[in-house]
Structure formats: structure tokens, C-alpha cells
Scaffold this motif. Structure first.
Motif, PDB file in Angstrom:
ATOM      1  N   ALA A   1      -6.806  -2.996  10.417  1.00  0.00           N
ATOM      2  CA  ALA A   1      -5.398  -2.611  10.566  1.00  0.00           C
ATOM      3  C   ALA A   1      -4.947  -1.787   9.358  1.00  0.00           C
ATOM      4  O   ALA A   1      -4.196  -0.820   9.498  1.00  0.00           O
ATOM      5  CB  ALA A   1      -4.533  -3.863  10.703  1.00  0.00           C
ATOM      6  N   CYS A   2      -5.426  -2.142   8.181  1.00  0.00           N
ATOM      7  CA  CYS A   2      -5.050  -1.423   6.965  1.00  0.00           C
ATOM      8  C   CYS A   2      -5.521   0.033   7.040  1.00  0.00           C
ATOM      9  O   CYS A   2      -4.751   0.961   6.764  1.00  0.00           O
ATOM     10  CB  CYS A   2      -5.636  -2.138   5.752  1.00  0.00           C
ATOM     11  N   VAL A   3      -6.773   0.233   7.445  1.00  0.00           N
ATOM     12  CA  VAL A   3      -7.327   1.587   7.556  1.00  0.00           C
ATOM     13  C   VAL A   3      -6.540   2.394   8.592  1.00  0.00           C
ATOM     14  O   VAL A   3      -6.222   3.565   8.388  1.00  0.00           O
ATOM     15  CB  VAL A   3      -8.834   1.525   7.924  1.00  0.00           C
ATOM     16  N   GLU A   4      -6.177   1.754   9.705  1.00  0.00           N
ATOM     17  CA  GLU A   4      -5.425   2.446  10.754  1.00  0.00           C
ATOM     18  C   GLU A   4      -4.040   2.863  10.242  1.00  0.00           C
ATOM     19  O   GLU A   4      -3.590   3.983  10.479  1.00  0.00           O
ATOM     20  CB  GLU A   4      -5.328   1.546  11.997  1.00  0.00           C
ATOM     21  N   ARG A   5      -3.364   1.963   9.511  1.00  0.00           N
ATOM     22  CA  ARG A   5      -2.038   2.298   8.950  1.00  0.00           C
ATOM     23  C   ARG A   5      -2.156   3.465   7.977  1.00  0.00           C
ATOM     24  O   ARG A   5      -1.316   4.363   7.965  1.00  0.00           O
ATOM     25  CB  ARG A   5      -1.443   1.088   8.200  1.00  0.00           C
ATOM     26  N   ILE A   6      -3.189   3.451   7.140  1.00  0.00           N
ATOM     27  CA  ILE A   6      -3.386   4.536   6.175  1.00  0.00           C
ATOM     28  C   ILE A   6      -3.635   5.849   6.920  1.00  0.00           C
ATOM     29  O   ILE A   6      -3.057   6.888   6.597  1.00  0.00           O
ATOM     30  CB  ILE A   6      -4.560   4.221   5.219  1.00  0.00           C
ATOM     31  N   GLY A   7      -4.481   5.793   7.959  1.00  0.00           N
ATOM     32  CA  GLY A   7      -4.801   6.976   8.751  1.00  0.00           C
ATOM     33  C   GLY A   7      -3.548   7.579   9.377  1.00  0.00           C
ATOM     34  O   GLY A   7      -3.310   8.787   9.308  1.00  0.00           O
ATOM     35  N   ARG A   8      -2.702   6.710   9.942  1.00  0.00           N
ATOM     36  CA  ARG A   8      -1.459   7.186  10.583  1.00  0.00           C
ATOM     37  C   ARG A   8      -0.532   7.810   9.541  1.00  0.00           C
ATOM     38  O   ARG A   8       0.090   8.844   9.789  1.00  0.00           O
ATOM     39  CB  ARG A   8      -0.754   6.027  11.289  1.00  0.00           C
ATOM     40  N   ALA A   9      -0.433   7.171   8.385  1.00  0.00           N
ATOM     41  CA  ALA A   9       0.441   7.693   7.321  1.00  0.00           C
ATOM     42  C   ALA A   9      -0.045   9.066   6.868  1.00  0.00           C
ATOM     43  O   ALA A   9       0.753   9.990   6.676  1.00  0.00           O
ATOM     44  CB  ALA A   9       0.464   6.713   6.141  1.00  0.00           C
ATOM     45  N   LEU A  10      -1.348   9.231   6.713  1.00  0.00           N
ATOM     46  CA  LEU A  10      -1.909  10.519   6.275  1.00  0.00           C
ATOM     47  C   LEU A  10      -1.673  11.601   7.337  1.00  0.00           C
ATOM     48  O   LEU A  10      -1.306  12.731   7.010  1.00  0.00           O
ATOM     49  CB  LEU A  10      -3.399  10.381   5.951  1.00  0.00           C
TER      50      LEU A  10
ATOM     51  N   VAL B   1       4.558   7.110   2.092  1.00  0.00           N
ATOM     52  CA  VAL B   1       4.671   6.049   3.094  1.00  0.00           C
ATOM     53  C   VAL B   1       4.243   4.760   2.410  1.00  0.00           C
ATOM     54  O   VAL B   1       3.237   4.740   1.700  1.00  0.00           O
ATOM     55  CB  VAL B   1       3.763   6.334   4.314  1.00  0.00           C
ATOM     56  N   ARG B   2       5.049   3.712   2.558  1.00  0.00           N
ATOM     57  CA  ARG B   2       4.635   2.427   1.978  1.00  0.00           C
ATOM     58  C   ARG B   2       4.728   1.322   3.011  1.00  0.00           C
ATOM     59  O   ARG B   2       5.599   1.355   3.876  1.00  0.00           O
ATOM     60  CB  ARG B   2       5.431   2.104   0.714  1.00  0.00           C
ATOM     61  N   PHE B   3       3.804   0.382   2.932  1.00  0.00           N
ATOM     62  CA  PHE B   3       3.838  -0.767   3.843  1.00  0.00           C
ATOM     63  C   PHE B   3       3.165  -1.952   3.173  1.00  0.00           C
ATOM     64  O   PHE B   3       2.391  -1.772   2.218  1.00  0.00           O
ATOM     65  CB  PHE B   3       3.170  -0.431   5.187  1.00  0.00           C
TER      66      PHE B   3
ATOM     67  N   THR C   1       0.851  -1.186   0.000  1.00  0.00           N
ATOM     68  CA  THR C   1       0.000   0.000   0.000  1.00  0.00           C
ATOM     69  C   THR C   1       0.887   1.237   0.000  1.00  0.00           C
ATOM     70  O   THR C   1       1.887   1.285   0.730  1.00  0.00           O
ATOM     71  CB  THR C   1      -0.921  -0.010   1.234  1.00  0.00           C
ATOM     72  N   LEU C   2       0.556   2.217  -0.845  1.00  0.00           N
ATOM     73  CA  LEU C   2       1.300   3.474  -0.921  1.00  0.00           C
ATOM     74  C   LEU C   2       0.370   4.603  -0.493  1.00  0.00           C
ATOM     75  O   LEU C   2      -0.800   4.619  -0.856  1.00  0.00           O
ATOM     76  CB  LEU C   2       1.769   3.747  -2.353  1.00  0.00           C
TER      77      LEU C   2
END
Ligand SMILES: [Zn+2]
Length: 318
Positions: free
Chosen positions: A44-53, A34-36, A15-16
Motif C-alpha cells: 500500500a505504501c508503494v502504491e500511495r507513493i506511485g500515485r503521489a508521483l 504530498v504527505r500521508f 511519508t513525504l
């Protein structure tokens, strides 16, 4: 604070996430990202995206006004739901609403092929042209049709499925269940399936390794293998008839070709374009322009930023 849009590319494996100033004027070759690895757990995916944003917007000292997201399809664009994503085993996941709740701004989602098409059409190789058709040729063929800077959805969200134009009613089976689609002839997966049928054993009659991938077929064709030549010719013709049909229906200003096969096989795409010029009206032949995608790995992100920008302007933000 500067208004920003968030752009997310949820891929099968990675995810980018990035942010862009809004309104979006261009897409620079490099921008902070940010990539992961895409988590299998959608929460968990939504949370990672939220943190990256949060991180990226903080660094830019800006505030998000909307977020766009390209995801694997099929999906329900209106309600922001991923209906099925086989790689993550997601079913009926409301990514749009969840992400919107996390980042507190509106979120638009679309499938990755269409999002990439929008990115290339408006900010990449199709910039300034209208209409633009985008084809991404990799294991399958994804596509999108962009008119006046917007993706054409059609009455049922099914417009622009160029890969499933039938060019031979007796042709090979396609993943869609039909026969003789361009995808069945000219995609990486289609060519690999045809190769396995043509050479069912691991070696050819004269003891060489049998072609089993699209790359193998193109290589064997170049070396003069008659069967590989036939498959490569039919692939070029299928793509050519697709280009010609698009020219007849839409008169696109440019057809942009990307994807791993589309970008790696320049001569294949060039040959299909040349063949297409003999299968269109004389006036169209000179006007038919086929070009390479320009944004590389960032076409989905650029398209996602545009989706967010359109949503922001609809909502009357900034
Ligand atoms: Zn098909």
C-alpha cells in the motif's frame, strides 16, 4: 516534457513525496508536496507513493527520470531492500524494486540519516563546502559524511557513523552494545537514560519532579542542579571530542548539526564547538566551523532528490 526527479521520505510516522526539476540546482523553501501517514502495509505504501508521483509529475507537466527514497535503516542499498524497519514492522521489503516497477524509472534508496546528510551537505547549510559532515542529534545520533558531493559509504557501508565514536571507554552503555559512544552521552535518548539512572524516583530529594528527558536535564542544569550540570557537561564534552576527532581525521570545511536536540539546543552545540577548539591542533582551531542545519523538515527529501539525480546521470538520462 521537463525531466523531473521524484523524492520520497518514508518516515516512521509520515511519508513525504515531491518532485524537482532535473538537473537539481537549488532547493526552494516551499514546493508542492504530498504527505500521508506511512501505511504499515508496504505494498500500500508503494502504491500511495506511485500515485503521489504521478499526480505531482502531471501537475508539473514533466516526466520522471529517476526516484530517490530515504527510508529507515538498516537496508541493502545495492538491492533496494529495507532489511528492518521496526515502526512499520517491515522485514526484507524490496521497496526499491517495487517502486521502480510501479513508476517505471530507476529508484535509489538510502537510510534517512545519510539521505538527510546529503541534502544538507549539497543543498542546505553545507552548500559549496567540501568535505561536509552532518550530524542529526535527536533520540539517537545519525550522521553522514559527504565528499565531493557524494556520500562516503566505506568498504562495508559503515563509514561516517559519528554517533558511535567512543569518547570514554568506561562511559555509559550505548544502544549499539558498546560503551561511551557520543550517542550514549549526548543524544536525547542517551541523556534520558542517564537521567533515569541518576534520579531513579519520580521526585528529587527536595521534592521536585526529577529530570527524565534531555530537555529536563538541560533545564535543571541551567537552574544549577549539580548532577544535571555534570550530565550536561559530559554531553558537551562528548560532542566536543567528536568534533575534534572529525577535525583531525577529515579537516571538514563545515560540520552541520541538525535534529530536534541539535536544533533546539543552540548553546549546547556552541559550547561543544568552543570546547573542541581547545582539543585540536592550533591550525585546526580557527578552521573548525560548526553550523545549524538549514533545510528543517526537508533535508531527507532534498537528499532523496539528489540520490535520484545521481542515478539519472549514471544511467545517462537527459
Ligand atoms: Zn554506540
Amino acid at each position: 516534457v521537463r525531466p523531473l526527479v521524484g523524492a520520497v521520505d518514508i518516515g516512521a510516522t509520515k511519508t513525504l513525496v515531491t518532485v524537482s526539476p532535473y538537473p537539481i540546482e537549488s532547493w526552494p523553501a516551499s514546493r508542492p508536496m504530498v504527505r500521508f501517514a506511512t501505511p504499515r502495509d508496504p505494498v500500500a505504501c508503494v502504491e500511495r507513493i506511485g500515485r503521489a508521483l504521478d499526480l505531482l509529475a502531471g501537475r508539473e507537466m514533466g516526466a520522471l527520470v529517476a526516484v530517490g527514497c530515504g527510508t529507515p535503516g538498516p537496508l541493502d542499498r545495492e538491492r533496494g531492500i529495507v532489511i528492518h524497519s521496526p515502526n512499520q514492522a517491515w522485514r526484507d521489503i524490496p521497496i526499491g524494486p517495487w517502486l521502480s516497477e510501479r513508476v517505471r524509472v530507476p529508484v535509489a534508496i538510502d537510510d534517512d540519516a545519510r539521505t538527510g546528510a546529503l541534502g544538507e551537505a549539497v543543498l542546505g547549510a553545507g552548500a559549496g563546502a567540501d568535505p561536509v559532515v552532518y550530524l542529526t542529534i535527536s533520540s539517537g545520533i545519525g550522521s553522514g559524511l559527504v565528499l565531493g558531493g557524494a556520500l562516503v559509504a566505506g568498504a562495508h557501508g559503515l563509514a561516517g557513523e559519528v554517533g558511535h565514536l567512543v569518547v570514554d571507554r568506561r562511559g555509559p552503555r550505548c544502544t549499539c552494545g558498546n560503551r561511551g559512544c557520543i550517542e550514549a552521552f549526548a543524544s536525547g535518548g542517551g541523556l534520558a537514560r542517564r537521567a533515569r539512572r541518576a534520579w531513579p524516583r519520580a521526585t528529587t530529594v527536595d521534592g521536585r519532579a526529577a529530570p527524565h528527558s534531555a530537555a529536563d536535564v538541560f533545564r535543571a542544569a541551567r537552574l544549577g542542579d549539580p548532577e544535571a550540570r555534570r550530565l550536561a557537561d559530559e554531553a558537551a564534552w562528548a560532542l566536543a571530542l567528536g568534533f575534534a576527532s572529525l577535525a583531525a581525521v577529515l579537516d571538514p570545511e563545515v560540520i552541520v548539526v541538525g535534529g530536534s536536540v541539535g536544533l533546539a539546543r543552540r548553546s549546547f552545540v556552541r559550547r561543544a564547538a568552543a570546547l573542541a577548539r581547545h582539543r585540536v591542533m592550533r591550525e585546526s582551531a580557527g578552521a573548525l566551523r560548526v553550523t545549524r542545519a538549514a533545510l528543517g523538515g526537508a533535508s531527507v527529501l532534498a537528499g532523496a532528490a539528489l540520490l535520484a539525480g545521481y542515478l539519472a546521470s549514471e544511467e545517462g538520462v537527459a
